[in-house]
Design a protein around this motif. Sequence first.
Motif, PDB file in Angstrom:
ATOM      1  N   GLY A 119      -4.698 -40.327  54.953  1.00  0.00           N
ATOM      2  CA  GLY A 119      -4.800 -39.145  54.117  1.00  0.00           C
ATOM      3  C   GLY A 119      -6.201 -39.060  53.627  1.00  0.00           C
ATOM      4  N   ASN A 120      -7.041 -40.092  53.508  1.00  0.00           N
ATOM      5  CA  ASN A 120      -8.607 -40.290  52.833  1.00  0.00           C
ATOM      6  C   ASN A 120      -9.622 -39.979  53.828  1.00  0.00           C
ATOM      7  OD1 ASN A 120      -7.778 -40.716  49.942  1.00  0.00           O
ATOM      8  ND2 ASN A 120      -6.567 -42.199  51.117  1.00  0.00           N
ATOM      9  N   MET A 121      -9.451 -39.645  55.225  1.00  0.00           N
ATOM     10  CA  MET A 121     -10.602 -39.157  55.892  1.00  0.00           C
ATOM     11  C   MET A 121     -10.024 -37.802  56.244  1.00  0.00           C
ATOM     12  SD  MET A 121      -9.734 -41.655  59.342  1.00  0.00           S
ATOM     13  CE  MET A 121      -8.590 -42.810  59.158  1.00  0.00           C
TER      14      MET A 121
ATOM     15  N   ASN B 114      -0.646 -49.646  36.773  1.00  0.00           N
ATOM     16  CA  ASN B 114      -1.229 -48.241  36.081  1.00  0.00           C
ATOM     17  C   ASN B 114      -1.778 -47.377  37.445  1.00  0.00           C
ATOM     18  OD1 ASN B 114      -0.475 -49.125  33.493  1.00  0.00           O
ATOM     19  ND2 ASN B 114      -1.659 -50.502  34.060  1.00  0.00           N
ATOM     20  N   SER B 115      -2.291 -47.853  38.552  1.00  0.00           N
ATOM     21  CA  SER B 115      -2.824 -47.005  39.445  1.00  0.00           C
ATOM     22  C   SER B 115      -2.799 -47.555  40.813  1.00  0.00           C
ATOM     23  CB  SER B 115      -4.424 -47.088  39.069  1.00  0.00           C
ATOM     24  OG  SER B 115      -4.898 -48.298  39.208  1.00  0.00           O
ATOM     25  N   GLY B 116      -2.815 -46.992  41.793  1.00  0.00           N
ATOM     26  CA  GLY B 116      -2.879 -47.229  43.261  1.00  0.00           C
ATOM     27  C   GLY B 116      -3.914 -48.380  43.394  1.00  0.00           C
ATOM     28  N   THR B 117      -4.975 -48.267  42.739  1.00  0.00           N
ATOM     29  CA  THR B 117      -6.064 -49.404  42.933  1.00  0.00           C
ATOM     30  C   THR B 117      -5.473 -50.583  42.457  1.00  0.00           C
ATOM     31  OG1 THR B 117      -7.768 -47.824  42.472  1.00  0.00           O
ATOM     32  CG2 THR B 117      -8.192 -50.187  41.904  1.00  0.00           C
TER      33      THR B 117
ATOM     34  N   CYS C 167      -9.908 -45.428  55.909  1.00  0.00           N
ATOM     35  CA  CYS C 167      -8.719 -45.446  54.880  1.00  0.00           C
ATOM     36  C   CYS C 167      -9.145 -46.027  53.510  1.00  0.00           C
ATOM     37  CB  CYS C 167      -7.762 -46.825  55.310  1.00  0.00           C
ATOM     38  SG  CYS C 167      -6.678 -46.106  56.749  1.00  0.00           S
ATOM     39  N   TYR C 168      -8.689 -45.352  52.399  1.00  0.00           N
ATOM     40  CA  TYR C 168      -9.159 -45.540  51.137  1.00  0.00           C
ATOM     41  C   TYR C 168      -7.907 -46.125  50.475  1.00  0.00           C
ATOM     42  CZ  TYR C 168     -10.362 -44.923  46.272  1.00  0.00           C
ATOM     43  OH  TYR C 168     -10.722 -45.158  44.887  1.00  0.00           O
ATOM     44  N   HIS C 169      -8.176 -47.187  49.784  1.00  0.00           N
ATOM     45  CA  HIS C 169      -6.957 -48.338  49.040  1.00  0.00           C
ATOM     46  C   HIS C 169      -7.341 -48.375  47.480  1.00  0.00           C
ATOM     47  CE1 HIS C 169      -5.256 -48.700  52.936  1.00  0.00           C
ATOM     48  NE2 HIS C 169      -6.405 -49.336  53.361  1.00  0.00           N
ATOM     49  N   GLY C 170      -8.127 -47.606  46.999  1.00  0.00           N
ATOM     50  CA  GLY C 170      -8.709 -47.533  45.530  1.00  0.00           C
ATOM     51  C   GLY C 170     -10.046 -48.485  45.738  1.00  0.00           C
TER      52      GLY C 170
HETATM   53  N1  PMP Z   1      -4.326 -45.831  48.230  1.00  0.00           N
HETATM   54  C1  PMP Z   1      -4.299 -44.743  48.691  1.00  0.00           C
HETATM   55  C2  PMP Z   1      -3.729 -44.264  50.011  1.00  0.00           C
HETATM   56  C3  PMP Z   1      -5.001 -43.670  48.114  1.00  0.00           C
HETATM   57  O1  PMP Z   1      -4.869 -42.279  48.378  1.00  0.00           O
HETATM   58  C4  PMP Z   1      -5.397 -43.903  46.666  1.00  0.00           C
HETATM   59  C5  PMP Z   1      -6.014 -42.760  45.576  1.00  0.00           C
HETATM   60  N2  PMP Z   1      -6.022 -41.565  46.427  1.00  0.00           N
HETATM   61  C6  PMP Z   1      -5.346 -45.332  45.952  1.00  0.00           C
HETATM   62  C7  PMP Z   1      -4.794 -46.185  46.912  1.00  0.00           C
HETATM   63  C8  PMP Z   1      -5.841 -45.595  44.804  1.00  0.00           C
HETATM   64  O2  PMP Z   1      -4.916 -45.051  43.854  1.00  0.00           O
HETATM   65  P1  PMP Z   1      -5.718 -44.577  42.462  1.00  0.00           P
HETATM   66  O3  PMP Z   1      -6.531 -43.586  42.356  1.00  0.00           O
HETATM   67  O4  PMP Z   1      -4.343 -44.295  41.694  1.00  0.00           O
HETATM   68  O5  PMP Z   1      -6.103 -45.989  41.820  1.00  0.00           O
END
Ligand code: PMP
Length: 425
Positions: free
Chosen positions: A206-208, A111-114, A139-142
């Motif tokens: 994409g997160n910095m 249901n989410s990237g997390t 880097c952000y991974h949730g």
């Molecule tokens: N990985 C990356 C690279 C992301 O950019 C994000 C959210 N921006 C996530 C994981 C987490 O996804 P979500 O917000 O759907 O949990």
Amino acid sequence: MDNASIRDAARALFPGGVNSPVRSFRSVGGNPVPIVRGEGAHVYDAEGGRYIDYLAAFGPLVLGHAPAGVVEAVRKAAGTGTAFGALTPGEVELGTRVRDATGLERLRFVNSGTEATMTAIRLARAATGRDVIVKFDGCYHGHSDGLLVKAGSGIATMGLSDSAGVPEAIAGLTAVLPYNDPAALKEWFGAHGGQTAAVIVEPVAGNMGLVAPTQEFLDALQEVPHAHGALLIADEVITGFRLRYGVCGLLPEADLVCLGKIIGGGLPVGAFGGRAELMDQLAPLGPVYQAGTLSGNPLVMGAGAAMLDALADGAVYQRIEELARHLENGLNAAIHRAEAPAAVTRVGSMLTLFFRNQSPTDYAQAREADTAMFGRFHAAMLERGVMLPPSQFETWFVSAAHREADLDETVKAAHEAMRIAAPVA
Ligand code: PMP
């Protein structure tokens, strides 16, 4: 209700008045704009204010807001039942499209990237019998516990958590290395290769703000972990189906790929996948548990399939890259004319304007950007009808709904906003 009363009511309901922190506009020192409607490249606030939108819901909306095919697919799916907790043909339809486009032998929808990254890591740990994971600073991974970890300064350190509530015992299993630094990666594996289960990375960060990878870094990512029996996890939650149809192609040797955003057509989604032999270690076939009440939800599957149908012939990718290049050129000209201390980074349809003289190559450099200036710039852009992501450390997304006229209007606004935002000498 007007904008202010929606904000006030939200503040009494949700911590910080929002359901996800960046939306609070705290990083730019402003007030969140409540959005009531989106159409094409534009969003509208509760008072009818119209904005050219580059936030694009943080990435999923590659066709802009409310594309007809996606809207129709959601309507159709909703009319026949919103959830079943059972196998549905919609899952097979979207799953087939994703598999054919990415080459992933097996995948699972979440249901989410997390959820996607969290489970990919669990799987990597189970498959290798090791506990340590490596991520890269910025880097952000949730928001799962083990991934809310950043580096100490400088050279690689075992992580300290970025968030209260994450036990040291968990944060301590995440090592954080600088992005774009193959030597640091080699050094890490030289010392700790035997304990390391996996490396997780955004192929384009994409997160910095947007930071492009060097080829040397991409090469090292694909060589070094494998040489030590560790797995490579490509987090393509942003880049998947954004830079081209399928995975972005920068990490063909990745063992597991995480997806999200675009493949759900703007509805809540995530997915992860890889070789059958690895993925079949998930329950019910194998010992790695993962589940979800609403995973593979019919509305999401319908929206995702309609989205991918609109993207499959590849023409959209050429178009959005052209548009983004047009915007990049215009912004660079505006920077030059305004003599602003700024630089634009662009990869495909993703870009960030950094208030730093040069585009950064890692998070340490990205953090040198003048975030106060970005805050003033953001406010001046909003006044001129342009909705940018409310932080210096986010990516702007160009969609197929943007027109050259929108981009030119954006550039004109940016030129004025840079002058207004300039530090007083
Ligand atoms: N990985 C990356 C690279 C992301 O950019 C994000 C959210 N921006 C996530 C994981 C987490 O996804 P979500 O917000 O759907 O949990």
